[in-house]
Write a protein that holds these residues in place. Structure first.
Motif, PDB file in Angstrom:
ATOM      1  N   GLY A  67      -4.472 -14.947  -7.979  1.00 47.19           N
ATOM      2  CA  GLY A  67      -4.576 -13.494  -7.817  1.00 47.19           C
ATOM      3  C   GLY A  67      -5.467 -13.153  -6.634  1.00 47.19           C
ATOM      4  O   GLY A  67      -6.443 -13.855  -6.361  1.00 47.19           O
ATOM      5  N   ILE A  68      -5.136 -12.085  -5.930  1.00 47.74           N
ATOM      6  CA  ILE A  68      -5.979 -11.571  -4.842  1.00 47.74           C
ATOM      7  C   ILE A  68      -6.062 -10.055  -4.977  1.00 47.74           C
ATOM      8  O   ILE A  68      -5.038  -9.362  -5.010  1.00 47.74           O
ATOM      9  N   ASN A  69      -7.289  -9.561  -5.041  1.00 51.16           N
ATOM     10  CA  ASN A  69      -7.481  -8.129  -5.237  1.00 51.16           C
ATOM     11  C   ASN A  69      -6.850  -7.324  -4.102  1.00 51.16           C
ATOM     12  O   ASN A  69      -6.858  -7.736  -2.940  1.00 51.16           O
ATOM     13  N   GLY A  70      -6.297  -6.184  -4.472  1.00 52.16           N
ATOM     14  CA  GLY A  70      -5.689  -5.273  -3.498  1.00 52.16           C
ATOM     15  C   GLY A  70      -4.243  -5.560  -3.169  1.00 52.16           C
ATOM     16  O   GLY A  70      -3.594  -4.770  -2.464  1.00 52.16           O
ATOM     17  N   ASN A  71      -3.707  -6.671  -3.655  1.00 54.87           N
ATOM     18  CA  ASN A  71      -2.337  -7.050  -3.286  1.00 54.87           C
ATOM     19  C   ASN A  71      -1.281  -6.097  -3.844  1.00 54.87           C
ATOM     20  O   ASN A  71      -1.389  -5.604  -4.966  1.00 54.87           O
ATOM     21  N   LEU A  76       2.261 -10.489  -1.939  1.00 53.49           N
ATOM     22  CA  LEU A  76       2.650 -11.706  -2.662  1.00 53.49           C
ATOM     23  C   LEU A  76       3.741 -12.441  -1.907  1.00 53.49           C
ATOM     24  O   LEU A  76       3.695 -13.672  -1.778  1.00 53.49           O
ATOM     25  N   GLU A  77       4.705 -11.708  -1.401  1.00 59.91           N
ATOM     26  CA  GLU A  77       5.817 -12.346  -0.685  1.00 59.91           C
ATOM     27  C   GLU A  77       5.319 -13.097   0.538  1.00 59.91           C
ATOM     28  O   GLU A  77       5.796 -14.204   0.840  1.00 59.91           O
ATOM     29  N   ILE A  98       0.561  -2.125  -9.835  1.00 63.30           N
ATOM     30  CA  ILE A  98      -0.326  -0.965  -9.880  1.00 63.30           C
ATOM     31  C   ILE A  98      -0.823  -0.577  -8.495  1.00 63.30           C
ATOM     32  O   ILE A  98      -0.967   0.611  -8.187  1.00 63.30           O
ATOM     33  N   ASN A  99      -1.071  -1.549  -7.607  1.00 58.18           N
ATOM     34  CA  ASN A  99      -1.508  -1.194  -6.253  1.00 58.18           C
ATOM     35  C   ASN A  99      -0.391  -0.554  -5.442  1.00 58.18           C
ATOM     36  O   ASN A  99      -0.661   0.260  -4.547  1.00 58.18           O
ATOM     37  N   ASP A 100       0.859  -0.923  -5.726  1.00 56.46           N
ATOM     38  CA  ASP A 100       1.984  -0.280  -5.049  1.00 56.46           C
ATOM     39  C   ASP A 100       2.025   1.209  -5.390  1.00 56.46           C
ATOM     40  O   ASP A 100       2.440   2.021  -4.579  1.00 56.46           O
ATOM     41  N   THR A 101       1.571   1.539  -6.599  1.00 61.62           N
ATOM     42  CA  THR A 101       1.445   2.952  -6.981  1.00 61.62           C
ATOM     43  C   THR A 101       0.152   3.551  -6.448  1.00 61.62           C
ATOM     44  O   THR A 101       0.157   4.619  -5.826  1.00 61.62           O
ATOM     45  N   TRP A 102      -0.951   2.881  -6.650  1.00 65.24           N
ATOM     46  CA  TRP A 102      -2.273   3.415  -6.305  1.00 65.24           C
ATOM     47  C   TRP A 102      -2.378   3.771  -4.829  1.00 65.24           C
ATOM     48  O   TRP A 102      -2.911   4.821  -4.451  1.00 65.24           O
ATOM     49  N   ARG A 103      -1.884   2.884  -3.952  1.00 70.23           N
ATOM     50  CA  ARG A 103      -2.006   3.118  -2.510  1.00 70.23           C
ATOM     51  C   ARG A 103      -1.242   4.363  -2.061  1.00 70.23           C
ATOM     52  O   ARG A 103      -1.582   4.970  -1.053  1.00 70.23           O
TER      53      ARG A 103
END
Length: 227
Positions: A67-71, A76-77, A98-103
């Motif tokens: 895992g990497i924060n902010g990804n 990932l790809e 969730i980051n795809d939504t959050w950003r």
């Protein structure tokens, strides 16, 4: 002559299995990236500890946290070959979304749901083809602690549905973290499970770990072909 079964007691795993987890900060959970063996302090560590306890003195399956924060899914790809394929895992668990939504809401950075789904589908399909690995997908979740976060479901709900479709299309085992966390709200306040609505507390991480173990850790994991 008695040949000892190499399966780990009460799990579908063997000592030769490698369980790899990949995702964003919820998976990362503060792991030490200079230490390959570091699992962080979150649900991955909780799962590994439980499987070790169930091994009854044996080694148990290997567990890797990538895992990497902010990804987001596209991050990932970009690292999938080095962080997943090259490790030759036998079970791959993905938690993303969730980051795809959050950003979208804090940075105006769009991640169209159809593109998100296509990317996740590629990763799952490529992994099954390259490794014949068993696949597990954990759904994103949100426990709103502000009025603003209530509006995020406009983006997150269809994204979660996309995660479900991609997982089903690739025969992945589903771990419904969204439903597990929602159920936990009957006992806990949202901030007790995830202080900012996104990042789990120790209790929240244990709930995710228990959901994974219930869906994966005591059930047969048989890859299913794409339909």
């Amino acid at each position: 002559m008695h040949i000892e079964d190499t399966h780990i007691a009460d799990t579908p795993f063997k000592e030769a299995d490698t369980l790899l987890f990949i995702g964003d900060s919820i998976t990362d959970a503060g792991r030490d990236r200079t230490d390959f063996a570091s699992l962080g302090s979150g649900y991955v560590n909780e799962i590994a500890r439980t499987l070790h306890d169930r091994a009854n003195g044996r080694t148990g399956p290997a567990v890797i946290n990538r895992g990497i924060n902010g990804n987001r899914v596209y991050d990932l790809e970009a690292r999938w070959t080095t962080d997943v394929i090259d490790h030759r895992p036998t079970v791959v668990t993905v938690k993303i979304g969730i980051n795809d939504t959050w950003r979208r809401y804090d940075s105006g950075l769009a991640s169209p749901v159809d593109e998100f789904e296509a990317c996740l589908d590629r990763l799952l399909a490529d992994t099954a083809r390259e490794l014949s690995a068993r696949l597990v997908v954990i759904t994103p979740f949100l426990l709103p602690v502000t009025a603003e976060q209530e509006g995020w479901f406009e983006d997150l709900t269809p994204r979660t549905e996309a995660v479900l479709r991609a997982a089903t299309a690739n025969g992945a085992r589903l771990v419904r973290a969204d439903l597990a966390m929602l159920s936990a709200r009957e006992q806990y306040e949202a901030a007790e499970l995830a202080r900012d609505g996104v990042h789990p507390s120790p209790v929240g991480h244990r709930i995710i770990a228990d959901a994974w173990l219930a869906a994966v850790g005591s059930a047969a994991l048989t890859p299913e072909p794409r339909g």
